[in-house]
Design a protein around this motif. Structure first.
Motif, PDB file in Angstrom:
ATOM      1  N   ILE A   1       5.913  14.280  17.323  1.00 25.39           N
ATOM      2  CA  ILE A   1       7.373  14.292  17.256  1.00 25.39           C
ATOM      3  C   ILE A   1       7.839  13.809  15.885  1.00 25.39           C
ATOM      4  CG2 ILE A   1       9.476  13.235  18.197  1.00 25.39           C
ATOM      5  CD1 ILE A   1       8.063  13.304  20.959  1.00 25.39           C
ATOM      6  N   GLY A   2       7.230  12.740  15.384  1.00 25.27           N
ATOM      7  CA  GLY A   2       7.583  12.231  14.059  1.00 25.27           C
ATOM      8  C   GLY A   2       7.292  13.239  12.960  1.00 25.27           C
ATOM      9  N   TYR A   3       6.174  13.918  13.058  1.00 21.78           N
ATOM     10  CA  TYR A   3       5.807  14.932  12.069  1.00 21.78           C
ATOM     11  C   TYR A   3       6.795  16.095  12.112  1.00 21.78           C
ATOM     12  CZ  TYR A   3       3.051  18.412   9.568  1.00 21.78           C
ATOM     13  OH  TYR A   3       2.633  19.368   8.692  1.00 21.78           O
ATOM     14  N   GLY A   4       7.185  16.511  13.315  1.00 21.05           N
ATOM     15  CA  GLY A   4       8.165  17.588  13.453  1.00 21.05           C
ATOM     16  C   GLY A   4       9.502  17.230  12.828  1.00 21.05           C
ATOM     17  N   ILE A   5       9.938  16.000  13.037  1.00 20.31           N
ATOM     18  CA  ILE A   5      11.192  15.531  12.439  1.00 20.31           C
ATOM     19  C   ILE A   5      11.056  15.460  10.921  1.00 20.31           C
ATOM     20  CG2 ILE A   5      12.738  13.527  12.244  1.00 20.31           C
ATOM     21  CD1 ILE A   5      12.190  13.043  15.266  1.00 20.31           C
ATOM     22  N   LEU A   6       9.922  14.959  10.446  1.00 19.97           N
ATOM     23  CA  LEU A   6       9.681  14.879   9.002  1.00 19.97           C
ATOM     24  C   LEU A   6       9.709  16.258   8.354  1.00 19.97           C
ATOM     25  CD1 LEU A   6       8.843  13.292   6.433  1.00 19.97           C
ATOM     26  CD2 LEU A   6       6.467  13.687   7.148  1.00 19.97           C
ATOM     27  N   ILE A   7       9.062  17.232   8.964  1.00 22.16           N
ATOM     28  CA  ILE A   7       9.044  18.583   8.411  1.00 22.16           C
ATOM     29  C   ILE A   7      10.456  19.162   8.361  1.00 22.16           C
ATOM     30  CG2 ILE A   7       8.355  20.973   8.947  1.00 22.16           C
ATOM     31  CD1 ILE A   7       6.171  19.429   7.540  1.00 22.16           C
ATOM     32  N   GLU A   8      11.238  18.945   9.401  1.00 19.95           N
ATOM     33  CA  GLU A   8      12.618  19.450   9.403  1.00 19.95           C
ATOM     34  C   GLU A   8      13.446  18.757   8.319  1.00 19.95           C
ATOM     35  OE1 GLU A   8      13.815  22.110  11.139  1.00 19.95           O
ATOM     36  OE2 GLU A   8      11.725  22.328  11.765  1.00 19.95           O
ATOM     37  N   ALA A   9      13.234  17.449   8.136  1.00 25.30           N
ATOM     38  CA  ALA A   9      13.949  16.723   7.077  1.00 25.30           C
ATOM     39  C   ALA A   9      13.539  17.239   5.698  1.00 25.30           C
ATOM     40  CB  ALA A   9      13.678  15.223   7.193  1.00 25.30           C
ATOM     41  N   LEU A  10      12.268  17.512   5.518  1.00 27.33           N
ATOM     42  CA  LEU A  10      11.792  18.056   4.241  1.00 27.33           C
ATOM     43  C   LEU A  10      12.344  19.462   4.001  1.00 27.33           C
ATOM     44  CD1 LEU A  10       8.082  16.818   4.198  1.00 27.33           C
ATOM     45  CD2 LEU A  10       9.996  15.986   2.805  1.00 27.33           C
ATOM     46  N   GLN A  11      12.453  20.257   5.050  1.00 30.48           N
ATOM     47  CA  GLN A  11      13.056  21.581   4.905  1.00 30.48           C
ATOM     48  C   GLN A  11      14.503  21.461   4.443  1.00 30.48           C
ATOM     49  OE1 GLN A  11      12.631  23.609   8.663  1.00 30.48           O
ATOM     50  NE2 GLN A  11      10.670  24.501   8.085  1.00 30.48           N
ATOM     51  N   TYR A  12      15.198  20.478   4.979  1.00 36.58           N
ATOM     52  CA  TYR A  12      16.600  20.276   4.626  1.00 36.58           C
ATOM     53  C   TYR A  12      16.749  19.806   3.181  1.00 36.58           C
ATOM     54  CZ  TYR A  12      21.351  18.456   4.770  1.00 36.58           C
ATOM     55  OH  TYR A  12      22.670  18.203   4.509  1.00 36.58           O
ATOM     56  N   THR A  13      15.855  18.923   2.727  1.00 37.34           N
ATOM     57  CA  THR A  13      16.015  18.322   1.402  1.00 37.34           C
ATOM     58  C   THR A  13      15.286  19.053   0.276  1.00 37.34           C
ATOM     59  OG1 THR A  13      14.162  16.812   1.826  1.00 37.34           O
ATOM     60  CG2 THR A  13      16.373  16.002   2.325  1.00 37.34           C
ATOM     61  N   LEU A  14      14.127  19.661   0.568  1.00 37.58           N
ATOM     62  CA  LEU A  14      13.302  20.213  -0.502  1.00 37.58           C
ATOM     63  C   LEU A  14      13.377  21.729  -0.667  1.00 37.58           C
ATOM     64  CD1 LEU A  14      10.009  18.144  -0.047  1.00 37.58           C
ATOM     65  CD2 LEU A  14      11.900  17.704  -1.625  1.00 37.58           C
ATOM     66  N   THR A  15      13.765  22.432   0.355  1.00 36.69           N
ATOM     67  CA  THR A  15      13.734  23.893   0.266  1.00 36.69           C
ATOM     68  C   THR A  15      15.146  24.458   0.180  1.00 36.69           C
ATOM     69  OG1 THR A  15      13.785  24.242   2.662  1.00 36.69           O
ATOM     70  CG2 THR A  15      11.619  23.961   1.642  1.00 36.69           C
ATOM     71  N   VAL A  16      15.239  25.642  -0.417  1.00 39.82           N
ATOM     72  CA  VAL A  16      16.550  26.297  -0.522  1.00 39.82           C
ATOM     73  C   VAL A  16      16.669  27.472   0.440  1.00 39.82           C
ATOM     74  CG1 VAL A  16      16.990  25.600  -2.895  1.00 39.82           C
ATOM     75  CG2 VAL A  16      15.715  27.698  -2.458  1.00 39.82           C
ATOM     76  N   ASP A  17      15.541  28.003   0.890  1.00 42.39           N
ATOM     77  CA  ASP A  17      15.606  29.162   1.777  1.00 42.39           C
ATOM     78  C   ASP A  17      15.134  28.861   3.199  1.00 42.39           C
ATOM     79  OD1 ASP A  17      13.028  28.771   0.989  1.00 42.39           O
ATOM     80  OD2 ASP A  17      12.530  30.900   0.853  1.00 42.39           O
ATOM     81  N   ARG A  18      14.891  27.589   3.515  1.00 42.88           N
ATOM     82  CA  ARG A  18      14.505  27.184   4.865  1.00 42.88           C
ATOM     83  C   ARG A  18      15.609  26.307   5.428  1.00 42.88           C
ATOM     84  NH1 ARG A  18       9.185  28.885   6.120  1.00 42.88           N
ATOM     85  NH2 ARG A  18      10.027  28.277   8.113  1.00 42.88           N
ATOM     86  N   MET A  19      15.822  26.384   6.739  1.00 36.89           N
ATOM     87  CA  MET A  19      16.881  25.602   7.375  1.00 36.89           C
ATOM     88  C   MET A  19      16.280  24.604   8.354  1.00 36.89           C
ATOM     89  SD  MET A  19      19.858  28.423   8.152  1.00 36.89           S
ATOM     90  CE  MET A  19      19.523  28.206   9.861  1.00 36.89           C
ATOM     91  N   ALA A  20      16.820  23.407   8.362  1.00 38.78           N
ATOM     92  CA  ALA A  20      16.448  22.414   9.358  1.00 38.78           C
ATOM     93  C   ALA A  20      17.347  22.616  10.568  1.00 38.78           C
ATOM     94  CB  ALA A  20      16.621  21.012   8.788  1.00 38.78           C
ATOM     95  N   GLU A  21      16.750  22.644  11.753  1.00 39.14           N
ATOM     96  CA  GLU A  21      17.521  22.859  12.974  1.00 39.14           C
ATOM     97  C   GLU A  21      17.091  21.876  14.045  1.00 39.14           C
ATOM     98  OE1 GLU A  21      17.390  26.873  14.416  1.00 39.14           O
ATOM     99  OE2 GLU A  21      17.408  27.702  12.387  1.00 39.14           O
ATOM    100  N   PHE A  22      18.081  21.393  14.790  1.00 43.34           N
ATOM    101  CA  PHE A  22      17.786  20.505  15.909  1.00 43.34           C
ATOM    102  C   PHE A  22      16.975  21.242  16.973  1.00 43.34           C
ATOM    103  CE2 PHE A  22      18.830  18.746  20.090  1.00 43.34           C
ATOM    104  CZ  PHE A  22      18.300  17.479  19.921  1.00 43.34           C
ATOM    105  N   GLY A  23      17.234  22.523  17.149  1.00 42.95           N
ATOM    106  CA  GLY A  23      16.487  23.321  18.120  1.00 42.95           C
ATOM    107  C   GLY A  23      15.006  23.374  17.801  1.00 42.95           C
ATOM    108  N   ASP A  24      14.663  23.360  16.513  1.00 42.69           N
ATOM    109  CA  ASP A  24      13.256  23.338  16.115  1.00 42.69           C
ATOM    110  C   ASP A  24      12.606  22.008  16.497  1.00 42.69           C
ATOM    111  OD1 ASP A  24      13.609  25.845  15.066  1.00 42.69           O
ATOM    112  OD2 ASP A  24      13.618  25.197  12.966  1.00 42.69           O
ATOM    113  N   VAL A  25      13.323  20.915  16.288  1.00 46.74           N
ATOM    114  CA  VAL A  25      12.803  19.594  16.668  1.00 46.74           C
ATOM    115  C   VAL A  25      12.588  19.547  18.178  1.00 46.74           C
ATOM    116  CG1 VAL A  25      13.324  17.123  16.768  1.00 46.74           C
ATOM    117  CG2 VAL A  25      13.846  18.414  14.699  1.00 46.74           C
ATOM    118  N   LEU A  26      13.521  20.106  18.922  1.00 43.60           N
ATOM    119  CA  LEU A  26      13.402  20.129  20.383  1.00 43.60           C
ATOM    120  C   LEU A  26      12.196  20.975  20.807  1.00 43.60           C
ATOM    121  CD1 LEU A  26      14.663  19.227  23.039  1.00 43.60           C
ATOM    122  CD2 LEU A  26      16.084  21.275  22.964  1.00 43.60           C
ATOM    123  N   ALA A  27      12.031  22.149  20.214  1.00 45.76           N
ATOM    124  CA  ALA A  27      10.890  23.015  20.539  1.00 45.76           C
ATOM    125  C   ALA A  27       9.575  22.337  20.158  1.00 45.76           C
ATOM    126  CB  ALA A  27      11.027  24.358  19.834  1.00 45.76           C
TER     127      ALA A  27
END
Length: 135
Positions: free
Chosen positions: A83-109
């Protein structure tokens, strides 16, 4: 000797695979995916990836500790790690990438997949099954 590190190699490879697919754009590869449109394919992919993550993570800990960590302790820590890794990856997508989106639905999945992977491990090593957690 190689068999002793099987789950270690699989788990580390799986984590690197998830990280690569999550943080790097594959749109530059010009893959012809056709017109197949599966509803919620992204969420299903997250679910499956983290089911495998949790399963391999538990087997990795079992292999490294030779079963000295209890099944309960292992599943608790791997569930929190997944769960922590999933949240970290979503946070990194939000901060480091321009063409990837962080979504709460992804964290839930991701989280639901991790719970299923843990459930699978607990089922495989339950008292009624022939597999034993300790070596």
């Amino acid at each position: 000797m190689r068999k002793r590190y099987l789950y270690t190699l699989l788990f580390i490879s799986w984590v690197m695979f998830i990280t690569t697919l999550s943080l790097f754009s594959l749109s530059d590869l010009d893959l012809d995916t056709g017109t197949l449109n599966i509803p919620f394919a992204d969420k299903i992919t997250h679910f499956v990836f983290y089911t495998v993550f949790a399963f391999l993570g538990c087997m990795f800990v079992r292999e490294r500790t030779q079963g000295h960590w209890t099944l309960r302790k292992t599943t608790k820590y791997i569930l929190l790690a997944a769960i922590g890794y999933g949240i970290l990856i979503e946070a990194l997508q939000y901060t480091l990438t321009v063409d990837r989106m962080a979504e709460f639905g992804d964290v839930l999945a991701n989280s639901l997949g991790a719970f299923v992977g843990i459930g699978l491990v607990r089922w495989l090593f339950s008292k009624g099954r022939p597999l034993k957690w300790k070596f």
